[in-house]
Scaffold this active site. Structure first.
Site, PDB file in Angstrom:
ATOM      1  CG  HIS A 139       9.640  22.350  -3.849  1.00  0.00           C
ATOM      2  ND1 HIS A 139       8.899  20.951  -4.475  1.00  0.00           N
ATOM      3  CD2 HIS A 139      10.922  22.219  -3.676  1.00  0.00           C
ATOM      4  CE1 HIS A 139      10.247  20.352  -5.037  1.00  0.00           C
ATOM      5  NE2 HIS A 139      11.627  20.711  -3.847  1.00  0.00           N
TER       6      HIS A 139
ATOM      7  CE  LYS B 190      20.087  13.191  -9.775  1.00  0.00           C
ATOM      8  NZ  LYS B 190      19.829  14.308  -8.989  1.00  0.00           N
TER       9      LYS B 190
ATOM     10  NE  ARG C 286      14.598  20.211   1.855  1.00  0.00           N
ATOM     11  CZ  ARG C 286      14.270  18.933   1.485  1.00  0.00           C
ATOM     12  NH1 ARG C 286      13.672  18.579   1.096  1.00  0.00           N
ATOM     13  NH2 ARG C 286      15.670  19.101   0.213  1.00  0.00           N
TER      14      ARG C 286
ATOM     15  CB  SER D 224      10.742  15.767  -4.299  1.00  0.00           C
ATOM     16  OG  SER D 224      10.567  17.087  -4.547  1.00  0.00           O
TER      17      SER D 224
HETATM   18  P1  ADP Z   1      16.812  19.966  -5.845  1.00  0.00           P
HETATM   19  O1  ADP Z   1      16.591  18.860  -6.794  1.00  0.00           O
HETATM   20  O2  ADP Z   1      18.262  20.161  -5.895  1.00  0.00           O
HETATM   21  O3  ADP Z   1      17.389  18.529  -4.508  1.00  0.00           O
HETATM   22  P2  ADP Z   1      14.861  20.271  -4.938  1.00  0.00           P
HETATM   23  O4  ADP Z   1      13.622  20.266  -6.662  1.00  0.00           O
HETATM   24  O5  ADP Z   1      14.351  19.578  -4.567  1.00  0.00           O
HETATM   25  O6  ADP Z   1      15.968  20.173  -5.534  1.00  0.00           O
HETATM   26  O7  ADP Z   1      14.635  21.313  -4.389  1.00  0.00           O
HETATM   27  C1  ADP Z   1      14.734  23.020  -4.159  1.00  0.00           C
HETATM   28  C2  ADP Z   1      15.033  23.772  -3.068  1.00  0.00           C
HETATM   29  O8  ADP Z   1      13.617  23.321  -2.779  1.00  0.00           O
HETATM   30  C3  ADP Z   1      16.039  23.359  -2.907  1.00  0.00           C
HETATM   31  O9  ADP Z   1      16.906  24.364  -1.904  1.00  0.00           O
HETATM   32  C4  ADP Z   1      16.159  22.647  -1.415  1.00  0.00           C
HETATM   33  O10 ADP Z   1      16.521  22.832  -0.104  1.00  0.00           O
HETATM   34  C5  ADP Z   1      14.010  23.225  -1.303  1.00  0.00           C
HETATM   35  N1  ADP Z   1      13.459  22.542  -0.450  1.00  0.00           N
HETATM   36  C6  ADP Z   1      12.523  21.347  -1.136  1.00  0.00           C
HETATM   37  N2  ADP Z   1      11.529  20.560  -0.004  1.00  0.00           N
HETATM   38  C7  ADP Z   1      11.473  22.019   0.803  1.00  0.00           C
HETATM   39  C8  ADP Z   1      10.470  22.849   1.294  1.00  0.00           C
HETATM   40  N3  ADP Z   1       9.510  21.175   2.226  1.00  0.00           N
HETATM   41  N4  ADP Z   1      10.544  23.315   2.253  1.00  0.00           N
HETATM   42  C9  ADP Z   1      11.616  24.525   1.955  1.00  0.00           C
HETATM   43  N5  ADP Z   1      12.234  23.980   0.526  1.00  0.00           N
HETATM   44  C10 ADP Z   1      12.445  23.229   0.197  1.00  0.00           C
END
Ligand code: ADP
Length: 158
Positions: free
Chosen positions: A18, A42, A91, A129
């Site tokens: 992130h 959630k 990703r 995450s």
């Molecule tokens: P959500 O809960 O909406 O899936 P996340 O909080 O996990 O989203 O992630 C927010 C954004 O960051 C999404 O666009 C996700 O694809 C991106 N993201 C998550 N992990 C990574 C990573 N390791 N590298 C690049 N982008 C990421």
């Protein structure tokens, strides 16, 4: 006019993946607005306040990041703040399929918006995450995946 974007997500917890996207967006846009989803239906591992505090602390260095919380529809947050561009990270093909569907749905709800997809850094594209939460539950060391402020947040939960 300032070039603004919103980077929405759950960030439960924020990872180096992130932070990489936020840093790269901060070069492209004048202002990056990180929007942390407060979806009360959630179950989250980390509170909204903790997720916001980590993102605030870890993104100060970029100088043009504001961290918000939002509830409900992303397009409503965008209408309220007057931001027309959403940034998301991709990703792999699974992410791309999901982002494609979301971008097209959002565009029907708010036709003047655009989604900008940033390809994940290949050194970080294994990070998610949900995997990190699983590792935390199993008491693994997640120090290679998340910043120190998240490690402190994990300690506080125990
Ligand atoms: P959500 O809960 O909406 O899936 P996340 O909080 O996990 O989203 O992630 C927010 C954004 O960051 C999404 O666009 C996700 O694809 C991106 N993201 C998550 N992990 C990574 C990573 N390791 N590298 C690049 N982008 C990421």
């Amino acid at each position: 006019m300032k070039n603004k974007c919103v980077y929405p997500g759950s960030f439960d917890p924020p990872t180096f993946g992130h932070l990489d996207i936020i840093g790269r967006a901060s070069v492209i846009f004048d202002e990056v607005h990180v929007a942390v989803l407060n979806n009360t239906s959630k179950k989250r591992m980390f509170s909204l306040e903790d997720r916001i505090a980590v993102l605030d602390a870890e993104t100060k260095v970029f100088g043009n990041i504001t961290v918000h919380s939002f509830d409900g529809l992303l397009v409503d947050f965008m209408k309220k703040t007057g931001i027309d561009v959403v940034v998301r990270g991709v990703r792999n093909n699974t992410d791309l399929d999901i982002e494609d569907q979301m971008a097209n749905t959002n565009k029907i709800l708010k036709p003047d918006m655009e989604t900008v997809l940033l390809i994940a850094n290949p050194k970080l594209n294994h990070l998610s995450s949900s995997i990190i939460k699983e590792l935390i539950r199993l008491r693994a060391d997640v120090g290679s995946f998340v910043p120190k402020s998240v490690l402190q947040m994990i300690k506080r939960r125990k």
